[in-house]
Structures are given as structure tokens and as C-alpha cells.
Design a protein around this motif. Structure first.
Motif, PDB file in Angstrom:
ATOM      1  N   VAL A   8       0.858  -1.190   0.000  1.00 16.57           N
ATOM      2  CA  VAL A   8       0.000   0.000   0.000  1.00 16.57           C
ATOM      3  C   VAL A   8       0.892   1.237   0.000  1.00 16.57           C
ATOM      4  O   VAL A   8       1.845   1.315   0.780  1.00 16.57           O
ATOM      5  CB  VAL A   8      -0.879   0.014   1.278  1.00 16.57           C
ATOM      6  N   SER A   9       0.578   2.194  -0.857  1.00 13.94           N
ATOM      7  CA  SER A   9       1.352   3.446  -0.833  1.00 13.94           C
ATOM      8  C   SER A   9       1.128   4.105   0.516  1.00 13.94           C
ATOM      9  O   SER A   9      -0.019   4.322   0.914  1.00 13.94           O
ATOM     10  CB  SER A   9       0.848   4.417  -1.901  1.00 13.94           C
TER      11      SER A   9
ATOM     12  N   PRO B  55      -4.251   5.798   5.147  1.00  8.19           N
ATOM     13  CA  PRO B  55      -4.537   4.987   6.335  1.00  8.19           C
ATOM     14  C   PRO B  55      -3.756   3.680   6.267  1.00  8.19           C
ATOM     15  O   PRO B  55      -3.468   3.186   5.175  1.00  8.19           O
ATOM     16  CB  PRO B  55      -6.039   4.713   6.229  1.00  8.19           C
ATOM     17  N   ASP B  56      -3.387   3.152   7.429  1.00  5.48           N
ATOM     18  CA  ASP B  56      -2.732   1.846   7.476  1.00  5.48           C
ATOM     19  C   ASP B  56      -3.835   0.785   7.584  1.00  5.48           C
ATOM     20  O   ASP B  56      -4.517   0.680   8.610  1.00  5.48           O
ATOM     21  CB  ASP B  56      -1.787   1.797   8.685  1.00  5.48           C
TER      22      ASP B  56
ATOM     23  N   GLY C 243       0.176  -9.966   8.795  1.00  6.80           N
ATOM     24  CA  GLY C 243       0.759  -8.948   7.923  1.00  6.80           C
ATOM     25  C   GLY C 243       2.073  -9.412   7.331  1.00  6.80           C
ATOM     26  O   GLY C 243       2.609 -10.460   7.698  1.00  6.80           O
ATOM     27  N   PHE C 244       2.586  -8.624   6.427  1.00 11.87           N
ATOM     28  CA  PHE C 244       3.907  -8.870   5.854  1.00 11.87           C
ATOM     29  C   PHE C 244       4.794  -7.679   6.189  1.00 11.87           C
ATOM     30  O   PHE C 244       4.290  -6.579   6.425  1.00 11.87           O
ATOM     31  CB  PHE C 244       3.814  -9.042   4.335  1.00 11.87           C
ATOM     32  N   ALA C 245       6.072  -7.895   6.228  1.00  8.88           N
ATOM     33  CA  ALA C 245       6.985  -6.769   6.429  1.00  8.88           C
ATOM     34  C   ALA C 245       8.053  -6.829   5.361  1.00  8.88           C
ATOM     35  O   ALA C 245       8.773  -7.818   5.246  1.00  8.88           O
ATOM     36  CB  ALA C 245       7.613  -6.830   7.811  1.00  8.88           C
ATOM     37  N   ALA C 246       8.098  -5.801   4.542  1.00 10.74           N
ATOM     38  CA  ALA C 246       9.152  -5.703   3.528  1.00 10.74           C
ATOM     39  C   ALA C 246      10.234  -4.814   4.124  1.00 10.74           C
ATOM     40  O   ALA C 246       9.980  -3.653   4.427  1.00 10.74           O
ATOM     41  CB  ALA C 246       8.575  -5.076   2.270  1.00 10.74           C
ATOM     42  N   GLU C 247      11.414  -5.380   4.342  1.00 13.20           N
ATOM     43  CA  GLU C 247      12.475  -4.608   4.991  1.00 13.20           C
ATOM     44  C   GLU C 247      13.747  -4.642   4.140  1.00 13.20           C
ATOM     45  O   GLU C 247      13.989  -5.612   3.418  1.00 13.20           O
ATOM     46  CB  GLU C 247      12.798  -5.196   6.375  1.00 13.20           C
TER      47      GLU C 247
ATOM     48  N   LYS D  88       7.265  -3.984  14.009  1.00 15.56           N
ATOM     49  CA  LYS D  88       6.100  -3.716  13.153  1.00 15.56           C
ATOM     50  C   LYS D  88       4.894  -4.528  13.624  1.00 15.56           C
ATOM     51  O   LYS D  88       3.778  -4.050  13.659  1.00 15.56           O
ATOM     52  CB  LYS D  88       6.460  -4.084  11.707  1.00 15.56           C
TER      53      LYS D  88
ATOM     54  N   LYS E 159       1.567  -2.655  14.845  1.00 15.40           N
ATOM     55  CA  LYS E 159       0.332  -2.781  14.063  1.00 15.40           C
ATOM     56  C   LYS E 159      -0.678  -3.695  14.745  1.00 15.40           C
ATOM     57  O   LYS E 159      -1.773  -3.903  14.227  1.00 15.40           O
ATOM     58  CB  LYS E 159       0.652  -3.305  12.665  1.00 15.40           C
TER      59      LYS E 159
END
Ligand code: CTP
Length: 403
Positions: free
Chosen positions: A275-276, A305-306, A323-327, A338, A342
Motif C-alpha cells: 500500500v502506498s 490509512p494503514d 501482515g507482511f513486512a518488507a524490509e 512492526k 500494528k
């Protein structure tokens, strides 16, 4: 339930004799079993023994006219629900990893379109050899599931890892591959977000990102295959809609949030969308023109919004929010922070530095929950989906048991 069909590929290892016990156990549980016996496999077990136990023809020749007209290498996998290479010798593993197809066993595997289980058995030096480990890593990335060999005394007299997994473990895994796809999540509802959101700047330009949507689509498919009722809310991707999934296409983060909230309640929420985080405060009505001699235009951004966080704290919160986390750095610490920030139950973290992961079919996953931290290693996106569904099924069954 219709009778499930297992195709065994038996190759050259002393453990081939154990495949006879496996056939017996699968037959007892009502499976239809077919077997392909490689030339080296036939040094250890006879076609007659396999035919007697499977009550079926044994297939061993790529060039046999009879087999090719009756049941060729293509049809063998088409008519199976799962393909199991058992035992898998170092040689067949090397062939599979490189796409060789010079006999019936390897040609059948190359033409396979069904879930693939590989059960290696070999001397520990062969197993630990860098070439074998490279091939195994490749096969995992290509979507095969490996039932790792156990450690102990080997047939050759040496001690080490290489002994074929126990028959019970193999039978359980076959059940899990077939059962998961059909039963585990029936009566459950799931929301999956996927793909990239697109935020317009003017009528022709936008802000977006490199997400392909492959991971989210694979998860939606795996959840649906496991019997869940799935709504996939997707931003931009070039992918075809998964089967048996309700697909809602959106463009912006705001539209995605609205679609998610309209779909709640659900038992499971999986948020894979990229999401942007920001959108232009205003969308220019006309194409922004460059004006010679003037400063470049400034685009004022506002925060989106998150979606994951909103759903995690929603009054209609799903039982399981993932969720996913792109790091690009400090993977474990950032992903763990995160998850807490969240308020979601699980985070699947991946390292996206250097643009890897986005377009590809494989990834590297660190699976974080409140209780544990598991490294899934290099793994295909389809396998991530499969493993995640297995974890979801176990978790929801445990929660039900606690009530
Ligand atoms: N996510 C979301 N809504 C947003 C941003 C992110 O639902 N506006 C979700 C993603 O789908 C993913 C998780 O939050 O499941 C983490 O996304 P990620 O891009 O890694 O994190 P960000 O929250 O954007 O944080 P940062 O960019 O600071 O790393």
C-alpha cells in the motif's frame, strides 16, 4: 470423498525396500497407488513386488509403446493428486534440479503439475555434498516439499544424516498436502489484500511500487483450496484471478480500505498488499506541464490509512490478522517492532533489499508470532502460501479447542 491417487517415483537407494511398506500403508488408507520404478530402483526392489502391492501396472520404460499409449509420462502425473519421489537418490535430485528427462522417472517429474514431495535417502557424504545441497535448495525454490532425511546409522555402515524419513512421517505429509487443500478451512472466511495501490498525481501520472501481487494471489488460492471462502482485494497486478475466489479490484489505498471494511467480518485477514504510505494531497485536474525557466512543481503528500493496523484494531477484527513486512535492513528487529506496532498476530518478514523478491517466484521468510520466531529460509511463494495455510488451520483448531 473421491479416492485420492498417489504416484510414487521409486529410485535407486537401498531404502527402496521401504517404499513397499509405504505402498501397503497407503493402500490400507484407501489411496489408489501407481508407481514408476527407475532402472536403478529396480536394482533394489522388483516390479513384481510393487505390482502386487499397488494392484496396478508398474511403469518403468519411457520408450515402451504400451505404456505411452495406455499411460504415458504426461498422464501419470495428470491422473495423480500428489507425486512422491521415494526414496529420492542423489541422482534423481540432481536431474530434477536441472530439468533432465532421459528416462520415465525424470520425464514424468518434468511433466508434473501436481504437488511434489521428495523423500531423499543416501549416504551422509552424498547428502551433505555441496552439489546435493545446492540441488535441494533449488528444488525448494521451485516449489517441491522435501521430507528431510533423518540422522543415524546408515545402510553403508557410516553414521550421519541420510536415512530416509519414517513411513509414518511420509504418510502424514501426504495427508497434509491432500487434506489441507480440501478440508482444513471449510466454513472459514478470509480477506486477502494483494498487489500495489496506485495513487494518481494527475490524469496520466501516479505513485506506485514494484509489488507483483504473486504472494497474495498464491495465499488467496491456497486458502480457497483449503475450503475457505476468500475475498481477494487487489490493487494493480498482471495476474489472473485465482479459482473459487471473489476478486475485488481497487486502485487506491482508500478504496482498498473501504473494500476491506465492507467485507468484514471474517475469520482470517492476510494483508500482503504493498500500500502506498502516501498519496498526493490533490490530484491535478490536467496534466502537469513543465514550464521552461520555472522551478519543478512540488507534490504535497498526505499519509494514507494503514489498512493492516486499522483492521487489527477494528471492532470486527478477524480472529487471526496476518501482515507482511518488507524490509531492507535489520529484518528481525524491524519486523518484530512492526508486528507490535500494528497489533497483528503474525508477521511474515522478507528482505527486499536490491529489488529482489518483488517480481520473482521465490522469497526468503522469517515467520514471527508473539511466541516464536521461525526461519522458513529460501522458499517459493506458493510454498509460503501452503505453509501459512497449515499454520492458520492449526491455530484456528487450537483456538476452537480452547473455548
Ligand atoms: N500495510 C497496510 N496499509 C498501509 C501500509 C502497509 O495494510 N498503508 C500493510 C502491508 O500490507 C503489510 C504491512 O502493513 O502487511 C507492512 O507493510 P510495509 O510496507 O512493510 O510497512 P509500512 O507500514 O509501510 O512501514 P515502513 O514503510 O515504514 O517500513
Amino acid at each position: 470423498m473421491t479416492q485420492k491417487s498417489v504416484l510414487l517415483i521409486i529410485t535407486g537407494s537401498i531404502a527402496a525396500y521401504k517404499s513397499l511398506e509405504l505402498i501397503r500403508r497407503l493402500r490400507e488408507r484407501g489411496f489408489l497407488v501407481r508407481a514408476v520404478l527407475s532402472k536403478s530402483g529396480a536394482q533394489f526392489v522388483t516390479p513384481l513386488a510393487i505390482a502386487a502391492l499397488t494392484e496396478n501396472t508398474v511403469y518403468n520404460d519411457l520408450w515402451s509403446l504400451k505404456d505411452e499409449t495406455e499411460m504415458g509420462h504426461i498422464r501419470l502425473s495428470r491422473e495423480a493428486d500428489v507425486v512422491v519421489v521415494v526414496p529420492a537418490s542423489a541422482d534423481i535430485i540432481a536431474k530434477m534440479a536441472n530439468g533432465l528427462a532421459d528416462d520415465l522417472a525424470s520425464a514424468t517429474l518434468l511433466a508434473n503439475n501436481k504437488p511434489l514431495l521428495i523423500v531423499p535417502a543416501m549416504n551422509s557424504m552424498m547428502w551433505n555434498n555441496k552439489a546435493t545441497q545446492r540441488n535441494i535448495a533449488q528444488l525448494k525454490a521451485d516449489d517441491a516439499q522435501i521430507i528431510e532425511p533423518a540422522s543415524g546409522m546408515l545402510a553403508c555402515g557410516e553414521v550421519g544424516q541420510g536415512r530416509m524419513a519414517e513411513i509414518d512421517v511420509i504418510v502424514e505429509k501426504i495427508f497434509s498436502v491432500l487434506g489441507t487443500r480440501q478440508l482444513l478451512l471449510s466454513c472459514k472466511t478470509a480477506i486477502v489484500t494483494a498487489g500495489a495501490t496506485v495513487e494518481a498525481i494527475d490524469p496520466v501520472r501516479f505513485l506506485s511500487n514494484h509489488s507483483s501481487g504473486k504472494q497474495g494471489y498464491a495465499i488467496a488460492q491456497a486458502l480457497a483450496d483449503a475450503g475457505a471462502k476468500v475475498t481477494l482485494i487487489s490493487g494493480q497486478t498482471a495476474l489472473l484471478a485465482p479459482e473459487n475466489v471473489k476478486l475485488i479490484k481497487v486502485k487506491t489505498a482508500l478504496e482498498m480500505l473501504e473494500a476491506v471494511e465492507n467485507t468484514l467480518p471474517a475469520d482470517i485477514g492476510v494483508f500482503t498488499a504493498a500500500v502506498s504510505d502516501f498519496r498526493p494531497q490533490e490530484i491535478a485536474k490536467n496534466k502537469i506541464k513543465k514550464k521552461t525557466g520555472e522551478a519543478a512543481p512540488v507534490i504535497q503528500l498526505v499519509e494514507n490509512p494503514d489498512i493492516l493496523k486499522t483492521v487489527s484494531n477494528h471492532k470486527k477484527r478477524p480472529k487471526l490478522v496476518i501482515g507482511f513486512a518488507a524490509e531492507t535492513e535489520n529484518l528481525e528487529k524491524n519486523a518484530s517492532d512492526k508486528r507490535k506496532k500494528k497489533n497483528c498476530d503474525w508477521i511474515l518478514a522478507n528482505d527486499v533489499s536490491g529489488g529482489k523478491v518483488f517480481e520473482g517466484d521465490s522469497t526468503e521468510i522469517l515467520f514471527l508470532t508473539e511466541q516464536k520466531n521461525e526461519n522458513w529460509g529460501k522458499i517459493s511463494k506458493k510454498q509460503v502460501a501452503q505453509k501459512l495455510v497449515e499454520n492458520i488451520a492449526i491455530n484456528l483448531t487450537e483456538k476452537k479447542g480452547k473455548k
